[in-house]
Each structure stands twice: as structure tokens, then as C-alpha cells.
Design a protein around this motif. Structure first.
Motif, short mmCIF file in Angstrom:
data_model
loop_
_atom_site.label_atom_id
_atom_site.label_comp_id
_atom_site.label_asym_id
_atom_site.label_seq_id
_atom_site.Cartn_x
_atom_site.Cartn_y
_atom_site.Cartn_z
N GLN A 55 0.86 -1.18 0.00
CA GLN A 55 0.00 0.00 0.00
C GLN A 55 0.89 1.23 0.00
O GLN A 55 1.95 1.22 0.63
CB GLN A 55 -0.92 0.01 1.21
N MET A 56 0.47 2.27 -0.71
CA MET A 56 1.27 3.49 -0.79
C MET A 56 0.40 4.72 -0.73
O MET A 56 -0.76 4.70 -1.15
CB MET A 56 2.08 3.52 -2.09
N GLN A 57 0.97 5.79 -0.20
CA GLN A 57 0.41 7.12 -0.35
C GLN A 57 1.26 7.85 -1.39
O GLN A 57 2.48 7.94 -1.24
CB GLN A 57 0.45 7.90 0.97
N PHE A 58 0.61 8.33 -2.43
CA PHE A 58 1.32 9.01 -3.51
C PHE A 58 1.21 10.52 -3.36
O PHE A 58 0.23 11.03 -2.82
CB PHE A 58 0.78 8.57 -4.87
N ASP A 59 2.22 11.21 -3.85
CA ASP A 59 2.25 12.67 -3.78
C ASP A 59 1.77 13.31 -5.07
O ASP A 59 1.71 14.53 -5.16
CB ASP A 59 3.68 13.15 -3.46
N ARG A 88 2.79 8.04 -9.30
CA ARG A 88 4.13 7.60 -9.67
C ARG A 88 5.15 7.91 -8.59
O ARG A 88 6.20 7.26 -8.53
CB ARG A 88 4.56 8.26 -10.99
N VAL A 89 4.85 8.90 -7.72
CA VAL A 89 5.81 9.32 -6.70
C VAL A 89 5.22 9.05 -5.32
O VAL A 89 4.35 9.77 -4.84
CB VAL A 89 6.15 10.83 -6.85
N ASP A 90 5.69 7.98 -4.68
CA ASP A 90 5.20 7.62 -3.35
C ASP A 90 5.94 8.40 -2.27
O ASP A 90 7.13 8.66 -2.38
CB ASP A 90 5.38 6.13 -3.12
N LYS A 91 5.19 8.75 -1.21
CA LYS A 91 5.83 9.36 -0.05
C LYS A 91 5.71 8.47 1.19
O LYS A 91 6.40 8.71 2.19
CB LYS A 91 5.25 10.74 0.24
N GLN A 92 4.84 7.46 1.15
CA GLN A 92 4.72 6.47 2.22
C GLN A 92 4.47 5.12 1.57
O GLN A 92 3.71 5.03 0.60
CB GLN A 92 3.53 6.76 3.15
N ALA A 93 5.10 4.08 2.09
CA ALA A 93 4.89 2.74 1.55
C ALA A 93 4.93 1.71 2.67
O ALA A 93 5.78 1.79 3.56
CB ALA A 93 5.95 2.41 0.49
N ALA A 94 4.00 0.74 2.60
CA ALA A 94 3.97 -0.38 3.54
C ALA A 94 3.95 -1.66 2.73
O ALA A 94 3.03 -1.86 1.92
CB ALA A 94 2.76 -0.29 4.46
N LEU A 95 4.96 -2.52 2.93
CA LEU A 95 5.12 -3.73 2.13
C LEU A 95 4.99 -4.97 3.02
O LEU A 95 5.51 -5.00 4.14
CB LEU A 95 6.49 -3.78 1.45
N VAL A 97 8.18 -14.21 6.43
CA VAL A 97 7.43 -13.02 6.02
C VAL A 97 8.12 -11.79 6.59
O VAL A 97 8.80 -11.86 7.62
CB VAL A 97 5.96 -13.08 6.49
N ALA A 98 7.94 -10.67 5.90
CA ALA A 98 8.55 -9.42 6.34
C ALA A 98 7.54 -8.28 6.24
O ALA A 98 6.72 -8.24 5.32
CB ALA A 98 9.78 -9.08 5.50
N SER A 99 7.64 -7.36 7.18
CA SER A 99 6.88 -6.13 7.16
C SER A 99 7.87 -4.98 6.98
O SER A 99 8.79 -4.83 7.80
CB SER A 99 6.10 -5.96 8.47
N VAL A 100 7.68 -4.22 5.92
CA VAL A 100 8.62 -3.14 5.59
C VAL A 100 7.85 -1.83 5.50
O VAL A 100 6.85 -1.74 4.76
CB VAL A 100 9.35 -3.41 4.26
N GLY A 101 8.29 -0.81 6.23
CA GLY A 101 7.67 0.50 6.19
C GLY A 101 8.66 1.57 5.77
O GLY A 101 9.78 1.62 6.29
#
Length: 341
Positions: A204-208, A213-220, A229-233
Motif C-alpha cells: 500500500q502506498m500514499q502518492f504525492d 508515480r511518486v510515493d511518499k509512504q509505503a507499507a510492504l 514473512v517481512a513487514s517493511v515501512g
């Protein structure tokens, strides 16, 4: 007497100048040529490093052809890396390219094949491979952690405020947003310290930007071949720089912590929940010194094109997942993709 290692630097507007300073600080190494599309950047860097007029170039390729180089350091916008690395490898010149190596998966595959078939070395600028904390965590993984099962990693930074209006928020030059910028280091550290093979990503991402195309927040959410499993912020809209990497397995875990851009701290946690300060030692070796050592000794680079391929593959899958709303497989093949008829 060892001959002086002669380095050219392409891209002097940001990281290129600090890289050049690192090279100049190494005994027996010298910056002898610079290239940049900006007249001011070329002039300023050339004057600082004593580069004569005849070796100040507007074009990367012109520098490769016009100067007698043992190596070249590339610190240009991300989307320019592929062609510039290809140009250096085709001329047999050892190359240090800043991260991310590529923002296109086929380009990353091609550079793995080219670098492994070439006598010239290709080093990628993932400096956590040079950090005593991350290196010790990787070396002690089997003994202190065992088979990794749960991973958590994050970084926060006030990235978007400082980068709006620069090339880093122009996706035609950057390839994306914060995940391709500082976030690339976090993904590399997680993948490299554990050696795990990622198989799928949900993001999930918040885009600017409206074009997303330009993310400012990302949760993987990343799944691996061994079942881990991995949680990446990755946050580019936070007031401070904080980084963490936690890895847990059957024997215990390790924790890497740090703030700002200094060295990170490492601690191991055993199966009895006792925390042990790391016994890692050694000084941090900067990228410039490491690159000179690669050229001089012919050793394998600390971070390779295969390391970079993993990061690009996960990153591209994350962007696809965030835009499509579905989980996406990670493709680590190095052969070219063949499109179905």
C-alpha cells in the motif's frame, strides 16, 4: 610503487562530490576527470579536485573516451544509470554506480549478465554492506538467529518536504518516489543480511502526485521462499530519521537501530529473551575507499548487480501491487523475459 588509481566521476550535483572526496582521501587514488550537464557543477568540482580544463566533460561517454581511467563513479539521476553503466562496462572500466542500480527490471537483469561476463567490476552504492553492524548481523545469522522467519524493517525521513521540485520527485528521472530513494537501502539491508529469496509482495502506498508515480509512504508485506514473512515501512513524510531492522528465527534474533545518518547499533536477543550487545568491531569503510580497493585488488564488490536485482524486483512488484490492489510475484530470473504471442 603502486600506480595511482585514476577515477572519473559523473554527476556532481549531489552524491558525486562527496564520493569524489572519499576517493581523494585514499592514498594512491585521484579524481582525474569529471562529467556533468551543469557548467557550474563541473567547474566547482573540477576546481575542488584540481581537474584540468581538458578533463571537464559535459558527457559521460566523452569522459570515458577522453580520459585515461581505472574506474568511474556514477551519481546521476536513477533513470540514467543503466546506459551509463553499460557504456563503462563496454569500455572495460571498473564502475561504482549509486543506488538504485536500475529502475527497470529488464535493465537490472541485463546488468547482471553484462557484469558477470565482463572483466570490469560493477559495484553498487549500498553502503550498509560496508557497515560493521550490518556485516556482523549477516555473519552471525546462522549461529544467533537460525532460519529467519519474521522480519521487520523501516525508515522514516522528512523526504517529501525537501525533495519536491527536485529530480528525485520527477519520476522520469527518479523512477518513483521514496521507496526507490532511501527505501532502496532498507530493502537491500533486509535482503542482503538474511540472504532470503523474495517470492511475492503486497503493498500500500500514499502518492504525492495524481498519476500515482511518486510515493511518499509505503507499507510492504513480503513473502520469502523459505516461508518467512517481512513487514517493511518506508515513510518520507516524518519529522526525523529513524531506521530499524529486526530479524527473528528459531534461535533468537537481532536488532539494528539508528537515527540520522550515523553508524547503526546492533544487538542480539537469545532464546531466553536476554539481549546481548554486538561484539562486532572494525571501522566503517566508505564507498570511495571500498571502490578503490576493488580496482586495486580485483576483489568482488561489496554490493553487486545481483544484490541490486533483488531490490529492483521487489520494488517494481511493490509499485505494481500498490496500483493494482493485488499481490504480485517477484521475478528474480536473470534471463530476458519472453513475451507470449
Amino acid at each position: 610503487m603502486v600506480d595511482t588509481i585514476r577515477i572519473g566521476v559523473t554527476g556532481l550535483g549531489g552524491l558525486g562530490t562527496p564520493l569524489a572526496r572519499e576517493v581523494e582521501a585514499v592514498d594512491g587514488a585521484e579524481v582525474v576527470a569529471v562529467a556533468d550537464v551543469s557548467d557550474e557543477n563541473r567547474r566547482s568540482a573540477a576546481e575542488e579536485f584540481g581537474v584540468p580544463d581538458r578533463h571537464r566533460y559535459e558527457s559521460h561517454e566523452a569522459m570515458l573516451d577522453g580520459a585515461d581511467l581505472d574506474g568511474v563513479a556514477i551519481a546521476t539521476p536513477h533513470t540514467l544509470h543503466y546506459e551509463q553503466v553499460v557504456a563503462a562496462l563496454e569500455r572495460g572500466i571498473d564502475t561504482l554506480c549509486e543506488k538504485p542500480l536500475c529502475v527497470d527490471l529488464d535493465h537490472a537483469r541485463d546488468l547482471v549478465r553484462r557484469s558477470e561476463a565482463s572483466d570490469a567490476a560493477l559495484m553498487v552504492g549500498y553502503q550498509r554492506h560496508l557497515s560493521p553492524a550490518f556485516r556482523r548481523a549477516r555473519e552471525a545469522l546462522d549461529e544467533r538467529v537460525g532460519d529467519p522467519q519474521f522480519l521487520s524493517a523501516s525508515i522514516t525521513q522528512d523526504w517529501i518536504t525537501h525533495q519536491r521540485g527536485t529530480w528525485r520527485t520527477n519520476p522520469d528521472l527518479s523512477g518513483g518516489g521514496q521507496l526507490y530513494d532511501t527505501g532502496s537501502h532498507v530493502l537491500d539491508a533486509l535482503l542482503w543480511t538474511t540472504g532470503l529469496s523474495p517470492v511475492s509482495v503486497s503493498a500500500q502506498m500514499q502518492f504525492d502526485d495524481d498519476a500515482e508515480r511518486v510515493d511518499k509512504q509505503a507499507a510492504l508485506d513480503v513473502a520469502f521462499e523459505n516461508g518467512a514473512v517481512a513487514s517493511v515501512g518506508v515513510s518520507g513524510d516524518a519529522p526525523v530519521v529513524r531506521e530499524h531492522l529486526d530479524v527473528w528465527g528459531e534461535n533468537g534474533g537481532f536488532r539494528v537501530r539508528g537515527s540520522d545518518w550515523g553508524e547503526r547499533d546492533l544487538a542480539f536477543v537469545d532464546g531466553e529473551n536476554r539481549e546481548h550487545a554486538s561484539d562486532h568491531d572494525g571501522e566503517y569503510r566508505d564507498k570511495g575507499r571500498a571502490f578503490v580497493d576493488v580496482i586495486r585488488e580485483g576483489a568482488e564488490p561489496p554490493a553487486t548487480a545481483r544484490d541490486a536485482l533483488k531490490v529492483t524486483a521487489v520494488t517494481e512488484a511493490a509499485y505494481e501491487s500498490a496500483r493494482s490492489g493485488r499481490r504480485v510475484e517477484v521475478d528474480l530470473r536473470t534471463e530476458p523475459r519472453v513475451e507470449a504471442d
